[in-house]
Scaffold this active site. Structure first.
Site, PDB file in Angstrom:
ATOM      1  N   THR A 131      17.022  41.535  22.864  1.00 55.58           N
ATOM      2  CA  THR A 131      15.559  41.593  22.769  1.00 55.58           C
ATOM      3  C   THR A 131      14.897  40.430  23.513  1.00 55.58           C
ATOM      4  OG1 THR A 131      13.768  41.227  21.175  1.00 55.58           O
ATOM      5  CG2 THR A 131      15.907  40.429  20.534  1.00 55.58           C
ATOM      6  N   GLU A 133      12.711  38.751  22.225  1.00 50.06           N
ATOM      7  CA  GLU A 133      12.295  37.779  21.203  1.00 50.06           C
ATOM      8  C   GLU A 133      13.163  36.528  21.217  1.00 50.06           C
ATOM      9  OE1 GLU A 133      11.143  39.536  17.450  1.00 50.06           O
ATOM     10  OE2 GLU A 133      10.692  41.439  18.404  1.00 50.06           O
ATOM     11  N   TYR A 156      15.583  36.923  12.686  1.00 46.45           N
ATOM     12  CA  TYR A 156      16.021  38.045  13.531  1.00 46.45           C
ATOM     13  C   TYR A 156      16.316  37.567  14.950  1.00 46.45           C
ATOM     14  CZ  TYR A 156      15.516  41.977  16.785  1.00 46.45           C
ATOM     15  OH  TYR A 156      15.712  42.865  17.810  1.00 46.45           O
TER      16      TYR A 156
END
Ligand code: NAD
Ligand code: TYD
Length: 350
Positions: A131, A133, A156
């Site tokens: 991801t 992120e 996460y």
């Protein structure tokens, strides 16, 4: 017959990847390994479940012995690893399952691939799906590129960053053939209604409040899930060994402007007066550590491998709304928990 393991294939993105590969490559056997957590739903794959080149295996990537035996049995040629705990809010509530699945589970897969490919890793590939992120949060300007330093800020994203590092370490230390991609926020059919877009579609349908975190000013870069699946296909087949590719749609929206657009589309589709759904907006306490802005620069993928997104956001969002409205049963089964009985019906009590 060549065999590819796809992990997390019963989830949102994984199901689109499984469908694409099963239909596009009839001469490749696709084994879908999924633990069927709350996020795994075999109803997502009804249309391919009887194809001869498809097999479902229920199992947990955290169980190292099980994973090793599965690799010994199937002798996979490639792995596309999507299984993960994927929701930031859940990682704030319960980080440990993220550490287990996203980190320990990934290492179990790497160890198994390393063992079965130790004498011959030619034409093999371990593809780790990650991801944007992991790069942290941007200010008002700039984009994440492949060289951006990692700065994960939620349990996460920290667990995904950790798994990315370990995958790269296995490449450098053990010559494991790997490739990684880091993608922006996905939207489309079959997304679990805890993420922004499907949650809000469901709440608008049922006249429930739309909980906007903070001021709704956070920015996300949205990509249609089928465009992500196509990028995964391209990277799996053409990506350079050891490389990383960013995937994104150059499609930034503040949450609140996205929500206004969604409300407008929903009013039209539900034959409600314009402005009706917007009234459901309710500003709530901000998410802890809420990243402000994500934006991906996918120039490398576009220039080197020729991938580009196929859909404009307005078109993709309307398609997504149409899918949820046409699949009320799917949504009801997911929100009621009924979907979890599907595995028993389909695979256990037959
Ligand atoms: P999802 O939560 O919809 O699906 C995850 C799947 O993994 C589920 O089917 C679940 O049952 C399975 N799973 C979870 N734990 C498991 C375990 N221990 N063993 C085996 N299977 C397990 O997630 P998603 O949104 O489809 O995301 C898939 C991947 O893509 C993840 O790795 C995620 O980090 C990454 N990603 C997601 C997005 C996004 O916007 N959703 C964006 C970029 C990257
Ligand atoms: P989400 O879909 O959870 O994806 P991510 O956190 O991985 O980006 O959230 C997208 C954005 O929407 C994020 O800025 C958080 C915000 N959000 C809300 O405002 N309300 C909600 O109920 C949810 C689930 C998310």
């Amino acid at each position: 017959m060549k065999k590819i393991l796809i992990t997390g294939g019963a989830g949102f993105i994984g199901s689109h990847v499984v469908r694409l590969f099963v239909n596009k490559y009839p001469n490749i056997k696709i084994v879908n390994l999924d633990a069927l957590t709350y996020a795994g739903n075999l109803e997502n794959l009804r249309d391919v479940e009887n194809q001869p080149n498809y097999q479902f295996v229920k199992g947990d990537i955290v169980d190292g012995d099980f994973i090793l035996n599965l690799f010994k049995e199937h002798q996979f040629d490639g792995v596309i690893h999507l299984a993960a705990e994927s929701h930031v809010d859940r990682s704030i509530e319960n980080p440990m399952s993220f550490i287990q699945t996203n980190i320990v589970g990934t290492v179990n897969l790497l160890n198994a691939a390393k063992l079965i490919w130790k004498d011959n890793s030619e034409n093999k590939r371990f593809y780790h799906i990650s991801t944007d992120e992991v790069y942290g949060s941007l200010g008002d300007t700039g984009f994440f590129v492949e060289e951006t330093s990692y700065d994960p800020r939620s349990p996460y994203s920290a667990s995904k960053a950790s798994s990315d590092h370990i995958v790269r370490a296995y490449h450098h230390t053990f010559d494991l053939p790997i490739v990684i991609s880091n993608c922006s926020n996905n939207y489309g059919a079959n997304q679990f209604p805890e993420k922004l877009i499907p949650l809000f579609i469901n709440n608008i349908c049922t006249n429930k409040p739309l909980p906007v975190y903070g001021k709704g000013e956070n920015v996300r870069d949205w990509l249609f899930v089928e465009d992500h699946a196509n990028a995964i296909d391209v990277i799996f087949h053409k990506g350079k060994n050891g490389d990383t590719y960013n995937i994104g749609g150059h499609n930034e929206w503040t949450n609140i402007s996205l929500i206004h657009l969604l409300c407008k589309i929903m009013d039209k589709k539900l034959n409600r007066p314009e402005g009706e759904s917007v009234k459901l907006i309710s500003y709530v306490k901000d998410r802890a550590g809420h990243d402000m802005r994500y934006a991906i620069d996918s120039t490398k993928l576009q220039n080197e491998l020729g991938w580009k997104p196929s859909l404009q956001f307005e078109e993709g969002l309307e398609k997504t709304v149409d899918w949820y409205l046409a699949n009320e049963k799917w949504l009801n089964n997911v929100t009621s928990g009924e979907y979890q009985k599907f595995y028993e019906q389909q695979y256990v009590n037959r």
